[in-house]
Design a protein around this motif. Structure first.
Motif: not given
Length: 144
Positions: A2-7, A9-10
Protein backbone atom coordinates in the motif's frame (compact mmCIF):
# COMPACT_ATOMS: atom_id res chain seq x y z
CA UNK A 1 2.48 -2.74 -0.93
CA UNK A 2 0.00 0.00 0.00
CA UNK A 3 2.83 2.40 0.83
CA UNK A 4 4.40 1.75 -2.56
CA UNK A 5 1.14 2.42 -4.44
CA UNK A 6 0.61 5.65 -2.47
CA UNK A 7 4.12 6.79 -3.38
CA UNK A 8 3.43 6.06 -7.05
CA UNK A 9 0.10 7.92 -6.89
CA UNK A 10 1.79 10.92 -5.27
CA UNK A 11 4.56 10.95 -7.86
CA UNK A 12 2.01 10.79 -10.68
CA UNK A 13 0.08 13.70 -9.17
CA UNK A 14 3.28 15.77 -8.95
CA UNK A 15 4.12 14.98 -12.58
CA UNK A 16 0.61 15.94 -13.72
CA UNK A 17 0.87 19.25 -11.85
CA UNK A 18 4.28 20.03 -13.37
CA UNK A 19 2.98 19.21 -16.86
CA UNK A 20 0.07 21.63 -16.33
CA UNK A 21 2.60 24.34 -15.46
CA UNK A 22 4.73 23.66 -18.55
CA UNK A 23 2.16 23.18 -21.31
CA UNK A 24 -1.06 24.90 -22.36
CA UNK A 25 -4.14 23.49 -20.62
CA UNK A 26 -5.62 22.18 -23.89
CA UNK A 27 -2.46 20.22 -24.71
CA UNK A 28 -2.58 18.56 -21.32
CA UNK A 29 -6.34 17.89 -21.43
CA UNK A 30 -6.43 16.66 -25.03
CA UNK A 31 -3.32 14.55 -24.51
CA UNK A 32 -4.44 12.86 -21.29
CA UNK A 33 -8.20 12.67 -21.82
CA UNK A 34 -8.87 12.63 -25.58
CA UNK A 35 -12.63 12.66 -26.20
CA UNK A 36 -12.21 11.54 -29.81
CA UNK A 37 -10.09 8.46 -29.09
CA UNK A 38 -11.36 5.22 -30.62
CA UNK A 39 -12.34 3.64 -33.90
CA UNK A 40 -15.38 4.02 -36.15
CA UNK A 41 -16.80 0.85 -37.71
CA UNK A 42 -16.99 1.12 -41.50
CA UNK A 43 -15.66 4.69 -41.69
CA UNK A 44 -16.29 6.91 -44.69
CA UNK A 45 -12.69 8.11 -44.57
CA UNK A 46 -9.69 6.29 -43.12
CA UNK A 47 -5.94 6.74 -42.90
CA UNK A 48 -3.06 5.26 -41.00
CA UNK A 49 0.54 6.27 -40.57
CA UNK A 50 3.61 5.42 -38.55
CA UNK A 51 6.71 7.48 -37.86
CA UNK A 52 9.65 7.66 -35.47
CA UNK A 53 7.54 9.43 -32.83
CA UNK A 54 4.42 7.29 -32.91
CA UNK A 55 3.50 3.77 -33.81
CA UNK A 56 0.34 3.03 -35.77
CA UNK A 57 -1.77 6.16 -35.79
CA UNK A 58 -5.20 5.78 -37.38
CA UNK A 59 -7.84 8.38 -38.25
CA UNK A 60 -11.51 7.57 -38.94
CA UNK A 61 -14.16 9.87 -40.43
CA UNK A 62 -17.93 9.62 -40.62
CA UNK A 63 -19.33 12.04 -43.20
CA UNK A 64 -23.03 12.76 -43.62
CA UNK A 65 -24.38 15.12 -46.29
CA UNK A 66 -20.91 16.52 -46.98
CA UNK A 67 -20.13 17.35 -43.32
CA UNK A 68 -17.92 15.53 -40.86
CA UNK A 69 -20.34 14.06 -38.36
CA UNK A 70 -17.71 12.17 -36.38
CA UNK A 71 -13.93 12.06 -36.38
CA UNK A 72 -11.95 9.65 -34.22
CA UNK A 73 -8.40 8.38 -33.95
CA UNK A 74 -6.24 5.72 -32.37
CA UNK A 75 -2.63 6.58 -31.59
CA UNK A 76 0.23 5.03 -29.71
CA UNK A 77 2.38 8.06 -29.13
CA UNK A 78 3.39 10.85 -26.85
CA UNK A 79 0.99 13.27 -25.17
CA UNK A 80 1.62 15.82 -27.94
CA UNK A 81 0.74 13.41 -30.75
CA UNK A 82 -2.45 12.37 -28.97
CA UNK A 83 -3.34 16.01 -28.28
CA UNK A 84 -2.73 16.97 -31.92
CA UNK A 85 -4.81 14.07 -33.29
CA UNK A 86 -7.60 14.88 -30.85
CA UNK A 87 -7.45 18.53 -31.93
CA UNK A 88 -7.74 17.62 -35.63
CA UNK A 89 -10.72 15.39 -34.85
CA UNK A 90 -12.38 18.06 -32.71
CA UNK A 91 -11.78 20.83 -35.24
CA UNK A 92 -13.45 18.83 -38.03
CA UNK A 93 -16.76 18.09 -36.30
CA UNK A 94 -19.69 19.64 -38.12
CA UNK A 95 -17.43 21.12 -40.80
CA UNK A 96 -17.86 20.73 -44.54
CA UNK A 97 -15.19 18.95 -46.54
CA UNK A 98 -14.05 22.31 -47.93
CA UNK A 99 -13.73 23.75 -44.39
CA UNK A 100 -11.76 20.67 -43.30
CA UNK A 101 -9.14 21.36 -45.97
CA UNK A 102 -7.98 24.23 -43.72
CA UNK A 103 -6.98 21.88 -40.91
CA UNK A 104 -3.18 21.95 -41.01
CA UNK A 105 -0.15 22.02 -38.74
CA UNK A 106 -0.50 25.67 -37.80
CA UNK A 107 -4.27 25.55 -37.20
CA UNK A 108 -3.88 22.49 -34.97
CA UNK A 109 -1.04 24.10 -33.02
CA UNK A 110 -3.07 27.30 -32.66
CA UNK A 111 -6.14 25.34 -31.51
CA UNK A 112 -4.03 23.73 -28.79
CA UNK A 113 -2.55 27.03 -27.62
CA UNK A 114 0.88 26.09 -28.96
CA UNK A 115 3.18 23.11 -28.81
CA UNK A 116 6.78 22.98 -27.63
CA UNK A 117 9.21 23.57 -30.51
CA UNK A 118 10.56 20.03 -30.31
CA UNK A 119 7.02 18.60 -30.65
CA UNK A 120 5.66 20.84 -33.40
CA UNK A 121 6.06 17.88 -35.77
CA UNK A 122 3.22 16.15 -33.88
CA UNK A 123 0.78 18.76 -35.25
CA UNK A 124 2.16 18.14 -38.74
CA UNK A 125 1.73 14.38 -38.32
CA UNK A 126 -1.88 14.82 -37.16
CA UNK A 127 -2.63 17.21 -40.05
CA UNK A 128 -1.16 14.86 -42.65
CA UNK A 129 -3.07 11.92 -41.21
CA UNK A 130 -6.34 13.84 -41.10
CA UNK A 131 -5.92 15.11 -44.67
CA UNK A 132 -5.13 11.57 -45.83
CA UNK A 133 -8.39 10.33 -44.25
CA UNK A 134 -10.26 13.20 -45.90
CA UNK A 135 -8.69 12.32 -49.27
CA UNK A 136 -9.74 8.69 -48.72
CA UNK A 137 -13.34 9.87 -48.26
CA UNK A 138 -13.20 12.09 -51.35
CA UNK A 139 -11.80 9.29 -53.52
CA UNK A 140 -14.62 6.97 -52.42
CA UNK A 141 -17.21 9.63 -53.22
CA UNK A 142 -15.94 11.22 -56.43
CA UNK A 143 -19.40 11.21 -57.99
CA UNK A 144 -20.99 13.32 -55.21
Amino acid sequence: MEDESKIIENMAAILREKARELYPEKVFDYGTNPENYGAIDSPDGYAEKSDECSKDIKMFLRVIHGKVEESRFIAEGCIFTIAACNAAAEMSKGKTIRECLKINRSSISEHLGGLPYDHDHCALLAALLFQKALRSYMEKNKKE
